[in-house]
Design a protein around this motif. Structure first.
Motif, short mmCIF file in Angstrom:
data_model
loop_
_atom_site.label_atom_id
_atom_site.label_comp_id
_atom_site.label_asym_id
_atom_site.label_seq_id
_atom_site.Cartn_x
_atom_site.Cartn_y
_atom_site.Cartn_z
N GLN A 112 0.75 -1.93 0.03
CA GLN A 112 -0.43 0.07 0.10
C GLN A 112 1.23 1.27 -0.03
N GLU A 113 0.70 2.04 -0.90
CA GLU A 113 1.60 3.17 -0.77
C GLU A 113 0.27 4.62 -1.20
N VAL A 114 0.80 5.75 -0.14
CA VAL A 114 -0.01 6.98 -1.15
C VAL A 114 1.04 7.75 -1.43
N ALA A 115 1.13 8.02 -3.03
CA ALA A 115 1.89 8.95 -3.88
C ALA A 115 1.63 10.08 -4.53
N VAL A 116 2.25 10.78 -4.90
CA VAL A 116 2.23 12.28 -5.35
C VAL A 116 3.27 12.64 -6.82
N GLN A 117 2.84 12.45 -8.42
CA GLN A 117 3.87 12.26 -8.67
C GLN A 117 3.35 13.12 -9.86
N GLN A 118 4.93 14.40 -10.51
CA GLN A 118 3.97 15.40 -11.22
C GLN A 118 4.77 14.31 -12.38
N ARG A 119 3.95 15.06 -13.19
CA ARG A 119 3.72 14.59 -15.07
C ARG A 119 5.22 14.83 -15.36
N HIS A 120 5.91 13.84 -16.24
CA HIS A 120 6.74 14.49 -17.53
C HIS A 120 6.91 14.21 -18.79
N LEU A 121 7.46 14.67 -19.42
CA LEU A 121 7.34 14.83 -20.97
C LEU A 121 8.59 13.79 -21.85
N GLU A 122 9.64 13.20 -21.13
CA GLU A 122 10.53 13.26 -21.49
C GLU A 122 10.81 11.92 -22.60
N ASN A 123 11.25 11.95 -23.47
CA ASN A 123 10.93 10.69 -24.39
C ASN A 123 11.94 9.31 -24.17
N GLY A 124 11.13 8.19 -23.89
CA GLY A 124 11.96 6.83 -23.53
C GLY A 124 12.24 7.13 -22.15
N SER A 125 13.08 5.69 -21.92
CA SER A 125 13.44 5.29 -20.69
C SER A 125 15.09 4.97 -20.14
N SER A 126 15.19 5.84 -19.21
CA SER A 126 16.85 5.86 -19.33
C SER A 126 17.06 4.48 -18.56
N GLU A 127 18.24 3.87 -19.08
CA GLU A 127 18.59 2.72 -18.37
C GLU A 127 18.01 2.57 -16.71
N GLU A 128 18.59 3.84 -15.95
CA GLU A 128 17.70 3.70 -14.51
C GLU A 128 16.61 3.56 -14.37
N ASP A 129 16.21 4.35 -14.36
CA ASP A 129 15.04 4.18 -14.88
C ASP A 129 14.10 2.79 -14.81
N ARG A 130 14.45 1.86 -16.34
CA ARG A 130 14.14 0.92 -16.47
C ARG A 130 14.39 -0.57 -15.10
N SER A 131 15.81 0.03 -14.80
CA SER A 131 15.84 -0.74 -13.52
C SER A 131 14.43 -0.70 -12.34
N VAL A 132 14.49 0.99 -12.20
CA VAL A 132 14.05 0.68 -10.56
C VAL A 132 12.64 0.37 -11.55
N PHE A 133 11.89 0.40 -12.74
CA PHE A 133 10.89 0.09 -12.58
C PHE A 133 10.77 -1.45 -12.48
N VAL A 134 11.57 -1.99 -13.02
CA VAL A 134 11.74 -3.57 -12.51
C VAL A 134 12.07 -3.84 -10.97
N ALA A 135 12.74 -2.77 -10.27
CA ALA A 135 12.71 -3.00 -9.24
C ALA A 135 11.69 -2.68 -8.27
N THR A 136 10.58 -2.05 -8.51
CA THR A 136 9.67 -1.99 -7.64
C THR A 136 7.99 -3.19 -8.21
N VAL A 137 8.24 -3.47 -9.03
CA VAL A 137 7.26 -4.22 -9.95
C VAL A 137 7.76 -5.92 -8.89
N ASP A 138 9.60 -5.98 -8.71
CA ASP A 138 9.10 -7.05 -8.17
C ASP A 138 9.00 -7.19 -6.55
N ASP A 139 8.86 -6.09 -6.59
CA ASP A 139 9.19 -5.54 -4.87
C ASP A 139 7.77 -5.93 -4.79
N ALA A 140 6.56 -5.18 -5.66
CA ALA A 140 5.07 -5.70 -5.22
C ALA A 140 4.85 -6.74 -5.16
N ARG A 141 5.55 -7.91 -6.05
CA ARG A 141 5.10 -9.07 -6.45
C ARG A 141 5.74 -10.00 -5.15
#
Ligand code: FES
Length: 366
Positions: A112-141
């Motif tokens: 469970q989380e309560v988060a506030v996110q700002q929208r951003h309009l960058e093209n594509g995802s950096s390597e770090e973005d991808r790493s943290v996304f995978v980690a987030t999903v794995d963590d939730a799982r």
């Protein structure tokens, strides 16, 4: 530790920062409160298993339950009446179980989380973005206990698989066997194809009046004036002494027919395939409307029309009961008739097509 040396918790939080997200509340993998209670896990598991078993029961019922129509009073009538309610019950429980399991998984097992996110309009995802996304999903799982080999994943897979299979079997099952098919499946008990007018070999089926069930009155041509009609039911001599069968014949919903005597000067259309099915000016048609099954109980002699009072469908008797007005789209099936050597009307066979609103044969039946 994850791929770049940082802990998963750090990466999850970094993920939030990179996206301009402020985590107001988060139950991470290292915190005691991240682990869902045993009760919650048990509840989710129960829902998965319950949904799966219900789907299995529904599939089993669809394939093996004795669903053929059994008239009241006969053996297994009770089982027949239970088929539809139980099938609906188990399918409903299966969908409910899987839906409840999904909802409870999200509400009670996922972090469970309560988060506030700002929208951003960058093209594509950096390597770090991808790493943290995978980690987030794995963590939730992992927090939810949904590892590939966990009992939850297995229960969800099994339950979803059984439900999907059952829905597929139920959806396709109706197409496996054509209820109108002639050939090996066309047994006399197949009530979708046959009515009480179907003669057995060497048997004579008379037209009888719609009187009291046990009082049999046969019909002769003299019983009808030109422009008159009579409601008739099938009668076979073998049933003459069986009051129960005599009554049942009049209860069977696809049996009623109307015998019409058209006025003498009626100009009847040519239908070569119906040649010999009438006796002079006498024609018999099903009394069950091909729209929604009401009795076609009105006869407008001046216009040669039979009419259904429910939604005003009109059938042209001078054109083999073709619908010419109203929502019905199929002619009333004709009952081939003749008069025997004793002067009584008899049926030469069953109706020319399925009785009533047989919608799936639209366009196939004349
Ligand atoms: S049932 Fe006869 S017109 Fe609708």
């Amino acid at each position: 530790m994850e791929g770049d040396g940082r802990s998963r918790d750090e990466l999850v939080r970094r993920s939030a920062e990179l996206d301009g997200v402020q985590l107001e509340e988060y139950r991470g993998s290292g915190r005691p409160e991240a682990t869902a209670s045993r009760g919650s896990r048990l509840l989710v598991l129960t829902c998965w298993i319950g949904g799966g078993l219900s789907a299995l029961a529904a599939g089993g019922m669809f394939l093996f339950w004795p669903w053929h129509y059994v008239p009241p009073g006969e053996e297994n009538h009770y089982l027949y009446t239970l088929y539809t309610p139980l099938l609906g019950l188990f399918l409903g429980l299966a969908v409910l179980g899987v839906a409840a399991a999904l909802i409870l998984t999200v509400k009670r097992l996922l972090p469970q989380e309560v988060a506030v996110q700002q929208r951003h309009l960058e093209n594509g995802s950096s390597e770090e973005d991808r790493s943290v996304f995978v980690a987030t999903v794995d963590d939730a799982r992992d927090n939810a206990g949904l590892n590939r080999r966990s009992v939850f994943s297995r229960a969800a897979l099994a339950s979803g698989g059984i439900l999907g299979t059952t829905l597929g079997v139920v959806g396709l099952g109706a197409f496996v066997r054509d209820p109108w098919e002639t050939g090996p499946h066309a047994e006399p008990k197949d009530t979708l194809w046959h009515t009480g007018w179907r003669p057995q070999v060497g048997e004579k089926v008379y037209l009888r009046l719609a009187t009291e069930p046990t009082k049999v009155e046969l019909v002769t041509p003299a019983d009808l004036e030109p422009g008159a009609s009579l409601v008739v039911f099938p009668f076979r001599e073998a049933e003459a002494d069986d009051p129960e069968k005599l009554a049942k014949v009049m209860e069977q919903s696809d049996n009623p027919a109307t015998l019409y005597r058209l006025p003498e000067d009626t100009d009847v259309a040519e239908w070569p395939e119906r040649a010999g099915m009438n006796y002079g000016d006498y024609y018999a048609f099903s009394r069950v409307c091909t729209h929604l099954g009401c009795p076609v109980g009105m006869y407008e002699t001046a216009l040669d029309r039979a009419m259904c009072p429910c939604h005003q469908s009109q059938f042209n008797l001078a054109d083999y009961a073709k619908p010419i007005f109203g929502p019905a789209t199929r002619p009333l099936p004709q009952l081939p008739i003749d008069v025997d050597s004793d002067g009584y009307f008899i049926a030469l066979g069953d109706f020319t097509g399925p009785v009533g609103p047989a919608f799936w044969l639209l366009g196939k039946q004349p």
